[in-house]
Design a protein around this motif. Sequence first.
Motif, PDB file in Angstrom:
ATOM      1  N   ARG A  27      40.207  23.711  46.083  1.00  0.00           N
ATOM      2  CA  ARG A  27      39.975  25.079  45.647  1.00  0.00           C
ATOM      3  C   ARG A  27      39.008  25.115  44.461  1.00  0.00           C
ATOM      4  N   ASP A  28      39.182  24.200  43.542  1.00  0.00           N
ATOM      5  CA  ASP A  28      38.284  24.139  42.394  1.00  0.00           C
ATOM      6  C   ASP A  28      36.864  23.798  42.820  1.00  0.00           C
ATOM      7  N   LEU A  29      36.778  22.875  43.783  1.00  0.00           N
ATOM      8  CA  LEU A  29      35.457  22.503  44.290  1.00  0.00           C
ATOM      9  C   LEU A  29      34.775  23.718  44.927  1.00  0.00           C
ATOM     10  N   LEU A  30      35.562  24.453  45.694  1.00  0.00           N
ATOM     11  CA  LEU A  30      35.061  25.642  46.370  1.00  0.00           C
ATOM     12  C   LEU A  30      34.516  26.645  45.349  1.00  0.00           C
ATOM     13  N   LYS A  31      35.293  26.792  44.295  1.00  0.00           N
ATOM     14  CA  LYS A  31      34.923  27.722  43.237  1.00  0.00           C
ATOM     15  C   LYS A  31      33.586  27.322  42.618  1.00  0.00           C
ATOM     16  N   SER A  32      33.402  26.037  42.381  1.00  0.00           N
ATOM     17  CA  SER A  32      32.158  25.614  41.744  1.00  0.00           C
ATOM     18  C   SER A  32      30.977  25.751  42.706  1.00  0.00           C
ATOM     19  N   ILE A  33      31.238  25.555  43.993  1.00  0.00           N
ATOM     20  CA  ILE A  33      30.163  25.740  44.981  1.00  0.00           C
ATOM     21  C   ILE A  33      29.679  27.181  44.947  1.00  0.00           C
ATOM     22  N   MET A  34      30.660  28.102  44.964  1.00  0.00           N
ATOM     23  CA  MET A  34      30.283  29.510  44.977  1.00  0.00           C
ATOM     24  C   MET A  34      29.616  29.916  43.671  1.00  0.00           C
ATOM     25  N   ALA A  35      30.097  29.370  42.569  1.00  0.00           N
ATOM     26  CA  ALA A  35      29.501  29.686  41.270  1.00  0.00           C
ATOM     27  C   ALA A  35      28.046  29.219  41.236  1.00  0.00           C
ATOM     28  N   ASP A  36      27.798  28.029  41.776  1.00  0.00           N
ATOM     29  CA  ASP A  36      26.422  27.523  41.835  1.00  0.00           C
ATOM     30  C   ASP A  36      25.522  28.477  42.605  1.00  0.00           C
ATOM     31  N   MET A  37      26.090  29.021  43.690  1.00  0.00           N
ATOM     32  CA  MET A  37      25.270  29.863  44.559  1.00  0.00           C
ATOM     33  C   MET A  37      24.865  31.187  43.922  1.00  0.00           C
ATOM     34  N   VAL A  38      25.729  31.712  43.048  1.00  0.00           N
ATOM     35  CA  VAL A  38      25.408  33.030  42.486  1.00  0.00           C
ATOM     36  C   VAL A  38      24.783  32.966  41.098  1.00  0.00           C
ATOM     37  N   THR A  39      24.557  31.753  40.607  1.00  0.00           N
ATOM     38  CA  THR A  39      23.989  31.648  39.272  1.00  0.00           C
ATOM     39  C   THR A  39      22.463  31.611  39.351  1.00  0.00           C
ATOM     40  N   SER A  81      37.270  44.135  27.195  1.00  0.00           N
ATOM     41  CA  SER A  81      37.641  45.362  27.874  1.00  0.00           C
ATOM     42  C   SER A  81      36.831  45.531  29.159  1.00  0.00           C
ATOM     43  N   PHE A  82      35.564  45.116  29.117  1.00  0.00           N
ATOM     44  CA  PHE A  82      34.733  45.148  30.317  1.00  0.00           C
ATOM     45  C   PHE A  82      35.369  44.339  31.431  1.00  0.00           C
ATOM     46  N   PHE A  83      35.731  43.154  31.046  1.00  0.00           N
ATOM     47  CA  PHE A  83      36.292  42.241  32.017  1.00  0.00           C
ATOM     48  C   PHE A  83      37.585  42.796  32.600  1.00  0.00           C
ATOM     49  N   GLU A  84      38.419  43.314  31.696  1.00  0.00           N
ATOM     50  CA  GLU A  84      39.691  43.880  32.132  1.00  0.00           C
ATOM     51  C   GLU A  84      39.459  45.040  33.091  1.00  0.00           C
ATOM     52  N   ARG A  85      38.486  45.858  32.701  1.00  0.00           N
ATOM     53  CA  ARG A  85      38.157  47.027  33.481  1.00  0.00           C
ATOM     54  C   ARG A  85      37.693  46.643  34.882  1.00  0.00           C
ATOM     55  N   MET A  86      36.807  45.677  34.913  1.00  0.00           N
ATOM     56  CA  MET A  86      36.286  45.200  36.172  1.00  0.00           C
ATOM     57  C   MET A  86      37.420  44.657  37.029  1.00  0.00           C
ATOM     58  N   LYS A  87      38.284  43.903  36.355  1.00  0.00           N
ATOM     59  CA  LYS A  87      39.392  43.289  37.072  1.00  0.00           C
ATOM     60  C   LYS A  87      40.292  44.356  37.670  1.00  0.00           C
ATOM     61  N   ASP A  88      40.525  45.365  36.845  1.00  0.00           N
ATOM     62  CA  ASP A  88      41.413  46.433  37.284  1.00  0.00           C
ATOM     63  C   ASP A  88      40.812  47.173  38.486  1.00  0.00           C
ATOM     64  N   ALA A 105      28.009  36.375  36.873  1.00  0.00           N
ATOM     65  CA  ALA A 105      28.349  35.520  38.014  1.00  0.00           C
ATOM     66  C   ALA A 105      29.644  34.746  37.781  1.00  0.00           C
ATOM     67  N   ALA A 106      29.740  34.120  36.616  1.00  0.00           N
ATOM     68  CA  ALA A 106      30.896  33.276  36.339  1.00  0.00           C
ATOM     69  C   ALA A 106      32.187  34.098  36.346  1.00  0.00           C
ATOM     70  N   ASP A 107      32.128  35.278  35.695  1.00  0.00           N
ATOM     71  CA  ASP A 107      33.308  36.142  35.649  1.00  0.00           C
ATOM     72  C   ASP A 107      33.724  36.586  37.045  1.00  0.00           C
ATOM     73  N   PHE A 108      32.697  36.906  37.843  1.00  0.00           N
ATOM     74  CA  PHE A 108      32.965  37.391  39.195  1.00  0.00           C
ATOM     75  C   PHE A 108      33.706  36.338  40.002  1.00  0.00           C
ATOM     76  N   ILE A 109      33.234  35.130  39.931  1.00  0.00           N
ATOM     77  CA  ILE A 109      33.872  34.051  40.685  1.00  0.00           C
ATOM     78  C   ILE A 109      35.274  33.783  40.134  1.00  0.00           C
ATOM     79  N   ASP A 110      35.381  33.778  38.812  1.00  0.00           N
ATOM     80  CA  ASP A 110      36.689  33.577  38.190  1.00  0.00           C
ATOM     81  C   ASP A 110      37.692  34.586  38.727  1.00  0.00           C
ATOM     82  N   MET A 111      37.211  35.819  38.778  1.00  0.00           N
ATOM     83  CA  MET A 111      38.091  36.901  39.184  1.00  0.00           C
ATOM     84  C   MET A 111      38.563  36.745  40.621  1.00  0.00           C
ATOM     85  N   LEU A 112      37.660  36.252  41.464  1.00  0.00           N
ATOM     86  CA  LEU A 112      38.019  36.066  42.866  1.00  0.00           C
ATOM     87  C   LEU A 112      39.193  35.106  43.015  1.00  0.00           C
TER      88      LEU A 112
END
Lengths: 308, 448
Positions: free
Chosen positions: A77-89, A3-10, A290-297
């Motif tokens: 795009r996947d590579l980009l995602k992992s780069i950003m995930a690395d940066m915020v972890t 529900s947290f995740f959904e809420r954040m997403k919303d 961090a991971a959820d945030f990047i996923d959501m983006l």
Amino acid sequence: MASFFERMKDRLSKTTDSFKEKISHTLYFRKLDEDYFDELEESLILSDMGMETSVKIVEELKERIRQRGTTATEEARDLLKSIMADMVTVEKKEMTMPVIIMVVGVNGVGKTTTIAKLAQKYMNEGKTVMVAAADTFRAAAVEQLTVWSERVGVDIVKSHTGADPASVIFDAIASARAKGVDILICDTAGRLHNKVNLMNELSKLTRVIDREGEGFDKHNLLVVDATTGQNALIQGRTFNDAVHLDGIVMTKMDGTARGGIVIPLISELGVPVEYIGIGETAEDLIPFEAADFIDMLYDEGNDEADDQ
Amino acid sequence: MAFEGLSEKFDNIFSGLKRKGKLDETDIKKAGREIKLALLEADVNYKVVKQFTKSVSERAKGEEVLKSLTPGQQFIKIVNDEMTRMLGGDVQKIDYRRDELNVFMMVGLQGAGKTTTAAKIANLLRKEEKLTPLLVACDVYRPAAIRQLQVLGKELDIPVFALEGENDPVAIAVKAKAYAAENGFDLVIIDTAGRLQIDEALMKELEDIRDRVEPTEILLVVDGMTGQESVNVADEFNKLLDISGVVLTKMDGDTRGGAALSVTYTTGKSIKFIGTGEKLSDIEVFYPDRMASRILGMGDVLSLIDKAQSMVDDERARELEEKMRANTFDLNDFLEQLKQIREMGSFSSLLEMLPGANSKALKGFDMASTDAQSIKTEAIINSMTPKERANPDIINGSRRKRIANGSGTSVADVNRLLKGFEQSRKMMKQMGSMQKKGRKSRFKLPFM
């Protein structure tokens, strides 16, 4: 947790929409050529990631693409995602009870409101909480925190406007110790980070906390307005120099603000974002993952599925 | 590194250009890109930056730069001009009418500084324009927001209208206006609650207040540190409310204030005030040209250019230009140039107007000795005969000795001057031949 995740997403839909739109737009590029990278760089800048970080991300992406020898935009795009995930972890620092949390930041970022939300959250977790109204500068700041403390139902230690904030904190620690509370949250006056004397005052407050707060864990939180641009980085740096920061709270993430500043903020300071504020109520302060945030983006497509 | 380096970045871009005797399209393109990056670091909105660099490079590709003898300076002037223009050009004063009830409404996001700004404006207009202000507390949402305004009002001795227990901001605003009209106030400043521009219900509320009280000014308060988002905020508030102006707050921070450029450009509405500190007197009228300098991180270059232009006699400048082309520029002309420069003030005072004059690079530079140097040069030329000044080539060893004695300098000083003059004459010859290809353009002093 779902529900947290959904809420954040919303709530963050507005935030992420423009970014998603941009990023998915780059998918229409058939080739990973300069146009593609330019478009990508533009979308990163537009999300407030700043020039330096955007260029760094794009360079890193080029490098990884070269290593993989890929030509597919999907894979890029996947590579980009992992780069950003690395940066915020970054590893979060766990607090041990009892703890003194000092909340700092520039004017108008939402420190007092954040404190109220945090107090509510810790109460709900079964902790005993006390707040200290050490913003003795801004007109009615003490009253604002008082109203909140009554609503939330926590003890407050306060003095009059214009009083010495150090003395308020001194009293608050004594009181917290006497009552045996788990968490003491100290509000401080908003201050622009380039005001040297005000920053010195903040260092003085930490010295008081260090000296008087023996036996308490210390946790310093910086509150940052998500609509802030590149200045947030300097805020982060200067506050980190004045008081060692343990975590960051990003407020007002429910606007259309890009919040992209999160990425350089975390990666440069090495300080984790602990919470993001996405609305007015206490439940609207949610832990930042961090991971959820990047996923959501990047999570496009699912939105329509949810709507139907 | 974002902001500390910005001023230097612009310095580098501009000084790189200044060194060049001639600019081609590649130079301009390169400078355009560097400016773009610098502006983005200053939080100017991406779309605005694009538009800005486009109009700068279009103008720069025109004759005024390419054909100019001091293209670097011309280019800088264009950047500054364009930026001032985009910031609204002239100063826009607040709109009020005497002997009428003026109603101002403050709107904006949470934490922008509406309440403090409302109090600051009331204080300023009471002091400067002798208006009698009433502050109205319509923020019924944030705890103690009404109290905050009351405290500020008390501090300034300005009455604050608040209705205990009334939860409808529209009703408060309407009653406040009636109250003001009955009690001899001529300025009502309505403080509203902060809200997100995407919050439809709360935005509707602002519309209702506007429709009911018909404000004469709707001022959008924007945090000067806002990033790319400033465009959306300004755009939405403006679309819905048709704001009359903007107040930029927290400008005493180290922000470059990119939001300023973005907001004006997006809405076409001018910035009327900037908040510059925590004291209630810390509010200033907004000057687009000063803000341009601030964003660019440069000194008062415009004043310097204006000053130089006003000091140089047009007629005489054209004469010198002719001489230069014909390569008959002699020491008499050189002396005159030197005098003109000195008339503008000492080198040290001129340097202060230049960008980066406070930078580290100039710290070690002895400006007093530069001033002394030009006095020496003048003395040397004054010790020459008219014939020598017109034909420096005839100045042999014994003449040099005489000149040195006459001016109280050494032969080495005289040699240095003559060598320097010969070099600049060669340079002028080159520029002269370059000039012939182009059409008429003004001669500029070499130091520019």
